[in-house]
Design an enzyme around this catalytic site. Sequence first.
Site, short mmCIF file in Angstrom:
data_model
loop_
_atom_site.label_atom_id
_atom_site.label_comp_id
_atom_site.label_asym_id
_atom_site.label_seq_id
_atom_site.Cartn_x
_atom_site.Cartn_y
_atom_site.Cartn_z
N ASP A 1 -20.16 30.71 -0.52
CA ASP A 1 -21.14 30.08 -0.14
C ASP A 1 -22.27 29.93 -1.18
O ASP A 1 -23.17 29.34 -1.09
CB ASP A 1 -21.73 30.10 1.13
CG ASP A 1 -21.69 31.42 1.74
OD1 ASP A 1 -21.65 32.57 0.85
OD2 ASP A 1 -21.87 31.56 2.93
N HIS B 1 -24.98 35.07 2.13
CA HIS B 1 -26.00 35.44 2.98
C HIS B 1 -25.70 37.09 3.04
O HIS B 1 -24.79 37.72 2.66
CB HIS B 1 -25.64 35.11 4.40
CG HIS B 1 -25.67 33.68 4.64
ND1 HIS B 1 -24.34 32.73 4.31
CD2 HIS B 1 -26.46 32.76 4.82
CE1 HIS B 1 -25.03 31.39 4.67
NE2 HIS B 1 -26.23 31.47 4.91
N ASP C 1 -20.92 37.12 -0.41
CA ASP C 1 -21.43 35.89 0.35
C ASP C 1 -22.87 35.71 0.12
O ASP C 1 -23.74 36.53 -0.06
CB ASP C 1 -20.98 36.30 1.83
CG ASP C 1 -21.33 35.00 2.55
OD1 ASP C 1 -20.30 34.36 3.35
OD2 ASP C 1 -22.50 34.81 3.06
N HIS D 1 -21.48 38.95 9.47
CA HIS D 1 -22.74 39.14 10.30
C HIS D 1 -22.58 39.73 11.54
O HIS D 1 -23.64 40.13 12.20
CB HIS D 1 -23.39 37.59 10.50
CG HIS D 1 -23.89 37.05 9.27
ND1 HIS D 1 -24.72 37.54 8.34
CD2 HIS D 1 -23.33 35.68 8.65
CE1 HIS D 1 -24.88 36.47 7.39
NE2 HIS D 1 -24.06 35.38 7.68
N1 Q9C Z 1 -31.76 27.73 11.42
C1 Q9C Z 1 -21.73 32.95 6.96
O1 Q9C Z 1 -21.83 32.20 5.76
N2 Q9C Z 1 -27.22 29.40 9.64
N3 Q9C Z 1 -22.47 32.45 7.75
C2 Q9C Z 1 -28.17 29.15 10.70
C3 Q9C Z 1 -30.28 28.49 11.56
C4 Q9C Z 1 -26.09 30.26 9.93
C5 Q9C Z 1 -23.67 31.72 7.76
C6 Q9C Z 1 -29.34 28.24 10.45
C7 Q9C Z 1 -25.53 30.45 8.55
C8 Q9C Z 1 -24.60 31.66 8.73
C9 Q9C Z 1 -20.27 33.70 7.38
ZN ZN Z 2 -22.65 33.21 4.16
#
Ligand code: Q9C
Ligand code: ZN
Length: 678
Positions: free
Chosen positions: A286, A195, A193, A153
């Site tokens: 994940d 995301h 991943d 990210h």
């Molecule tokens: N409402 C990785 O898996 N979530 N990052 C935030 C805010 C962040 C995940 C939720 C998730 C980040 C590397």
């Molecule tokens: Zn992730």
Amino acid sequence: MESAKKKNDDNGDDAGVERGRVGLLYDERMCKHHTPDGEDHPENPERIRAIWRKLQSAGITQRCVVLNGKAAEDEHIASVHAHNYIKMIRNLSTKEVDPRRNKIASKFNSIYLNGGSSEAAYLAAGSVIEVSEKVAKGELSSAVAIVRPPGHHAESNEAMGFCIFNNVAVAASYILDEKLELGIHKILIVDWDVHHGNGTQKMFWKDSRVLFFSVHRFDFGTFYPTGDDGSYTMVGEGQGAGYNINVPWEHGQCGDADYLAVWDHILIPVAKEFNPDMIIISGGFDAAVGDPLGGCRITPYGYSVMMKKLLEFAEGKIVLALEGGYNLDSIANSVLACVKVLLEDKPLSGALEAYPFESTWRVIRAVRKELCTYWPILSNELPKEALAINKKVFSFELISSSDSDAENDEAFKAPSESKNDSIGNLVEKFQNVIRPLSLIPFEESAQVKAIGSSVSWRAVFAKTDIWYACFGSNMWMPRFLCYIQGGQVEGMQKPFPGSIDKRLPKDIMWKIMPHRLFFGRSHTCTWGEGGVAFLHPESSIDDKTYMCLYRITLEQFNDLIVQENVLVQENVQHDSMITPFFDSTSLDSAVTNKSIVLEAIKEGWYSNVVHLGTEGALHILTMTCSLSDVESFKSGEHPLRAPSKGYMNTLVRGLVQGKQLSEDEAISYINGACTKPL
Ligand code: Q9C
Ligand code: ZN
């Protein structure tokens, strides 16, 4: 690092029997990055410790070339990150407490920083460089870098989503820009991943030397990191046009079958054409079954097949770099499965779950269409088998649970009129009405078999209470308890297995809700003629429905969803409970949008979870049909139909014993709901 390598060289007997040399990089110093004041966080040091312990106890570490971490050089990071940003990360203080550092962290999205963050970030990036270079050189045949913080990210001048430096992008740039002599000119980055890898996408947006492929939950732009970046329309620009491939899931629950369909019909054909010199996997875990954030369900077996298919390319030059993944058991088992593939162990045995979702074929088609101008192989028709399978996808059939035919059963004894009956007392009074599960010949429940792999979400969801609000036969407690304790009340043609957690509802209450109750469907396959109860998902001040609220856990609610939408294929029911149908993302969505149709069971009659508000601090949820079903009822496509006598009796009994209405009032209440036009 040297010493670790030597040790392994000396130990050549062990390493020698291996087909190749698989690098494993782990460094405890990356555990120094954690939340500044010790609050819990999914991205915590235990993640990499759990993976390392698992590899050790499985006897894998001795079979690999073990490497220590190595800090990245600023100049190498600078190929993808802005100088000012690098400077800021470099200069983060190592003090235990630092309000200024907290302030910096708060400027970023989903980022914490502590005294160990800078060191860990440099180690994570440098470590992926280190193993990538060794794989590129052929010193290692492949490698796994167990690093944190994750990277995909992170953007040029921005930490984001638990990521500080974009480890994979830094390594790919280093190999392509600084190590021309190694002959690596084309790198495939596979980001699995859950995301979207927004940072990596941006960094190679116009670069045709890097084919960036990301498969991720998108949920139409509502899943983290939200927005359009993860859309399949984002294909790259300039020289890089066609070298950015996004596969955006429409929803959670995607598993092995979905991912492998994407491998077979997008990634692998394109990889054949691109013919990478090396592959770097942005290996978040994940999307694994059991992950608390992802809501998907790839098994270790699924990861091993995904890995195996990639091993056919680039002479097996693969680097797997850890990204996300937040269930310790899931990530440890998944990484283990991947390392075993690299070691060319005999394949894991396992069976793929049923079929991809219908939506998966939709997404695959859309991606292929978008990219076929760049990758002509994608213009071919999808193979016929895929279409055939498509038809079979998750055809559920409801065996209604809200239409018990229970007649005046002899066994039933009316409860005392006492107003302060506790739940326990009430249950005891009703208990003789329910045939206990233990007395019913019953195959080991599919759900019970699934416990092993679903402990984690269950453990989490068992701690959250909700109010389950019902308006049909579940208002009669003995009937409802069949879903919790298992069993059947007289008149039911089959027992229900109950919830895994058989604890009784903690509380019960009644409410009148401003929603329309109606009865529809002509019959159910096992219960015969007559309609069953539905609640109009939208509220209207002119309507009143009596609702009985049971305080149960979110875990029990999920077990309830499965039983309410009884699934015909046993294996589907089985698979379905590996992850919850209704997860925290669904809950968020139900709260925000009032209701959510659960994609995985959208063929079920009660696939729509409606949020009716809160009581105390708890959400009130019910299950009913979708809004589009309401339209079908209105148009006559689905019939409106009064309940059968037996079903009517159950409803009346619920309302009377719940002390809401007299018998006459209850009958006219139901009749009113049957006769009033929708
Ligand atoms: N409402 C990785 O898996 N979530 N990052 C935030 C805010 C962040 C995940 C939720 C998730 C980040 C590397
Ligand atoms: Zn992730």
